[in-house]
Design an enzyme around this catalytic site. Structure first.
Site, PDB file in Angstrom:
ATOM      1  N   GLY A   1      12.076  48.161  53.114  1.00 42.26           N
ATOM      2  CA  GLY A   1      11.875  49.568  53.409  1.00 42.26           C
ATOM      3  C   GLY A   1      11.729  50.353  52.108  1.00 42.26           C
ATOM      4  O   GLY A   1      10.636  50.796  51.747  1.00 42.26           O
TER       5      GLY A   1
ATOM      6  N   CYS B   1      26.622  75.532  48.724  1.00 44.73           N
ATOM      7  CA  CYS B   1      27.887  75.977  48.145  1.00 44.73           C
ATOM      8  C   CYS B   1      28.882  74.823  48.125  1.00 44.73           C
ATOM      9  O   CYS B   1      29.930  74.885  48.789  1.00 44.73           O
ATOM     10  CB  CYS B   1      28.418  77.160  48.935  1.00 44.73           C
ATOM     11  SG  CYS B   1      27.175  78.439  49.112  1.00 44.73           S
TER      12      CYS B   1
ATOM     13  N   TYR C   1      14.491  56.935  52.203  1.00 41.03           N
ATOM     14  CA  TYR C   1      15.887  57.371  52.322  1.00 41.03           C
ATOM     15  C   TYR C   1      16.081  58.719  51.617  1.00 41.03           C
ATOM     16  O   TYR C   1      16.990  58.893  50.822  1.00 41.03           O
ATOM     17  CB  TYR C   1      16.836  56.323  51.743  1.00 41.03           C
ATOM     18  CG  TYR C   1      16.691  54.960  52.367  1.00 41.03           C
ATOM     19  CD1 TYR C   1      17.187  54.711  53.645  1.00 41.03           C
ATOM     20  CD2 TYR C   1      16.047  53.925  51.690  1.00 41.03           C
ATOM     21  CE1 TYR C   1      17.051  53.453  54.228  1.00 41.03           C
ATOM     22  CE2 TYR C   1      15.906  52.672  52.275  1.00 41.03           C
ATOM     23  CZ  TYR C   1      16.407  52.443  53.540  1.00 41.03           C
ATOM     24  OH  TYR C   1      16.271  51.210  54.119  1.00 41.03           O
TER      25      TYR C   1
HETATM   26  C1  PLP Z   1      17.872  48.761  56.151  1.00 37.50           C
HETATM   27  C2  PLP Z   1      17.420  47.430  56.549  1.00 37.50           C
HETATM   28  C3  PLP Z   1      16.286  46.857  55.950  1.00 37.50           C
HETATM   29  C4  PLP Z   1      15.544  47.509  54.832  1.00 37.50           C
HETATM   30  O1  PLP Z   1      16.304  47.521  53.663  1.00 37.50           O
HETATM   31  P1  PLP Z   1      15.687  48.108  52.299  1.00 37.50           P
HETATM   32  O2  PLP Z   1      16.820  48.066  51.349  1.00 37.50           O
HETATM   33  O3  PLP Z   1      15.223  49.487  52.588  1.00 37.50           O
HETATM   34  O4  PLP Z   1      14.565  47.205  51.893  1.00 37.50           O
HETATM   35  C5  PLP Z   1      15.873  45.635  56.438  1.00 37.50           C
HETATM   36  N1  PLP Z   1      16.536  44.999  57.436  1.00 37.50           N
HETATM   37  C6  PLP Z   1      17.627  45.520  58.012  1.00 37.50           C
HETATM   38  C7  PLP Z   1      18.296  44.778  59.092  1.00 37.50           C
HETATM   39  C8  PLP Z   1      18.116  46.743  57.585  1.00 37.50           C
HETATM   40  O5  PLP Z   1      19.222  47.248  58.155  1.00 37.50           O
END
Ligand code: PLP
Length: 393
Positions: free
Chosen positions: A267, A343, A372
Site C-alpha cells: 500500500g 489547539c 496513510y
Molecule cells: C496494511 C496492510 C497491507 C499494506 O501494508 P503497507 O505497509 O501499506 O504496504 C497489506 N496487507 C495487509 C493484511 C495489511 O493489513
C-alpha cells in the site's frame, strides 16, 4: 516534487489552501515500474487502505492484478470504483454484515484470520464455494521484526491465526461441512517498513514454512501471499524501495518452488510518493527562544507525522508579495517547527527542521502525502474547512 505538482502548488489561489495534489501520471509510471520489476508468477495487489481515493484506484487498475480490502466499506467502495477488479478480503474482525456483503459481492480470495471465522464462513455454505487463504501469525520472524515501525506478526498480535490454531483449521477443512472452502494457500503480512533484502529473506522463511506445512499435511498449496510492508523512508524523500532487487529475490525463490504463485499487497510504497499537502504559513513566531511556523490546516488533514512521530518532508515555495505595513514574520538559517492550527501540542507536522528561510505568507508543500495521510486523519477536529483536492492527470 514532480515539476507539474510544484507548478500546480504555486499556482493555486490562496483560498484553495490547504490542498491535496495527486500526480496520477507519476503514480502510473511508478506502478508500471513495480509491475515490470516483478516476476510473472508474482501477483500485485494494492492494499486499498493506504489510500482509497477513486482517482488513485482507477489509475492503478492497469498495473495491478487486484486490490486488497479490509472492511465492508472498502469492499463496496473498491467494487463500485473498479468493478471488474479481483478483490482479496482480509481483516481481523469481520462482522456478520461484512460476511454477507462480501459473499454477495464475490471475492476472489478470502483471508481467514481465526478458527471461528472459518466456522462462520462454512455455516453460510457459500454458493459455488470460496477460495481461501489462512492468514498465519508465523513465529519465523522473531527478533528480525523488533526494529520495524509496524509489526503485525512474529509476536503476540490480534492478526491472523496463531500457529497453534492452524492445525485445527486444517483438520476442519478436511471434513464435510467445510468442503466448499477451497484452501489455496497461506497469507502472512508480518511487518511494514522492511527493505528489499529483509523482505526477500522474510518471504523465503514464509514460503519454506508454507511448503513444509503443506507437505506435512499432504495439501496441494499453490499460493502464498507474503503481504505488503515495503519500506518508505520519510527521512529521504528521493529514496525508493528496491523493487528490482526485490523482484530478483522473489524470482530466485520461485525457481525453488516451480508450482507456486506469490502474491504481494503493498500500500504505502505504491501511493506515498504521488501525493502532496500544500498550505501557507500563517504565523512565524518565537516561543522561549525557539522558532515556530503555524501553517493553515494541520495534522487533522495530514496525520502521518503525528502517528509515526516523524517530520514530514517539505518544500518551501517562497512568496515574494507582502502588502502589509507591519513587519513580516521570518526565520532564516535556523531550525524551525512547523505546526498546524489545532489547539494541541500534538499538531506538529515537522519538528526542529533546518530551513534557509521561511516567512509568513510563504507556501509549504509537504511531500510523501499519498498514503496513510488524508484518509487516516481526524478531519472534524476543530471544524476547519477541509482541504481542496487537485488531480494532475
Ligand atoms: C496494511 C496492510 C497491507 C499494506 O501494508 P503497507 O505497509 O501499506 O504496504 C497489506 N496487507 C495487509 C493484511 C495489511 O493489513
Amino acid at each position: 516534487m514532480t515539476p507539474t505538482a510544484l507548478e500546480r502548488a504555486a499556482a493555486l489561489p490562496v483560498d484553495a489552501l490547504p490542498a491535496y495534489l495527486y500526480d496520477l501520471s507519476a503514480l502510473r509510471a511508478h506502478a508500471a515500474a513495480i509491475r515490470a520489476a516483478l516476476p510473472a508468477r508474482v501477483e500485485f495487489h494494492y492494499a486499498a487502505k493506504a489510500n482509497p481515493d477513486p482517482a488513485l484506484l482507477t489509475a492503478l487498475r492497469e498495473y495491478v492484478d487486484g486490490y486488497e480490502v479490509s472492511s465492508g466499506g472498502e469492499l463496496a467502495h473498491v467494487r463500485a470504483t473498479v468493478p471488474d477488479a479481483p478483490l482479496a478480503f482480509g481483516g481481523p474482525g469481520k462482522t456478520d454484515q461484512e460476511l454477507t456483503a462480501a459473499l454477495a459481492a464475490g471475492v476472489h480470495r478470502w483471508h481467514v484470520e481465526s478458527v471461528a471465522e472459518l466456522h462462520r464462513l462454512a455455516a453460510r455454505r457459500p454458493a459455488g464455494g470460496l477460495d481461501i487463504l489462512l492468514r498465519v501469525n508465523l513465529p519465523v520472524a522473531g527478533r528480525a521484526l523488533d526494529a520495524v515501525p509496524l509489526a503485525m506478526g512474529g509476536r503476540p498480535t490480534p492478526f491472523g491465526l496463531d500457529p497453534a490454531d492452524l492445525d485445527e483449521c486444517l483438520r476442519l477443512l478436511a471434513t464435510e461441512p467445510f468442503t466448499g472452502l477451497r484452501l489455496r494457500g497461506f497469507h502472512a503480512h508480518l511487518a511494514s517498513g522492511l527493505d528489499a533484502l529483509a523482505l526477500v529473506a522474510l518471504a523465503e522463511r514464509i514460503v519454506d514454512w508454507a511448503a513444509r506445512k503443506a507437505a506435512g499435511h499432504g495439501l496441494a498449496i499453490d499460493e502464498v501471499n507474503i503481504g505488503g510492508g515495503m519500506a518508505v523512508d520519510y527521512t529521504d524523500p528521493a529514496a525508493r524501495f528496491d523493487w528490482t532487487g526485490y523482484g530478483a529475490g522473489l524470482a530466485r525463490l520461485l525457481d525453488r518452488h516451480p508450482g507456486l504463485r506469490l502474491r504481494i499487497e503493498p500500500g504505502r510504497a505504491v501511493t506515498a510518493y504521488c501525493g502532496w499537502y500544500a498550505t501557507e504559513v500563517l504565523e512565524v513566531k518565537r516561543s522561549h527562544g525557539e522558532p515556530f511556523a503555524v501553517v493553515r490546516g494541520g495534522t487533522h488533514h495530514l496525520r502521518t507525522p503525528a502517528t509515526r512521530g516523524h517530520s514530514q518532508p517539505f518544500t518551501v515555495l517562497p512568496v515574494a508579495d507582502w502588502q502589509q505595513p507591519w513587519p513580516r514574520g521570518e526565520v532564516a538559517g535556523e531550525r524551525v517547527s512547523l505546526c498546524g492550527q489545532l489547539c494541541t501540542p500534538k499538531d506538529a507536522l515537522a519538528q526542529r527542521v533546518p530551513v534557509d528561510r521561511l516567512r509568513t505568507g510563504d507556501r509549504v508543500v509537504f511531500g510523501m502525502a499519498g498514503a496513510y495521510a488524508w484518509n487516516i486523519s481526524h478531519h472534524d477536529f476543530l471544524m476547519h474547512r477541509q482541504p481542496t483536492f487537485h488531480l494532475i492527470p
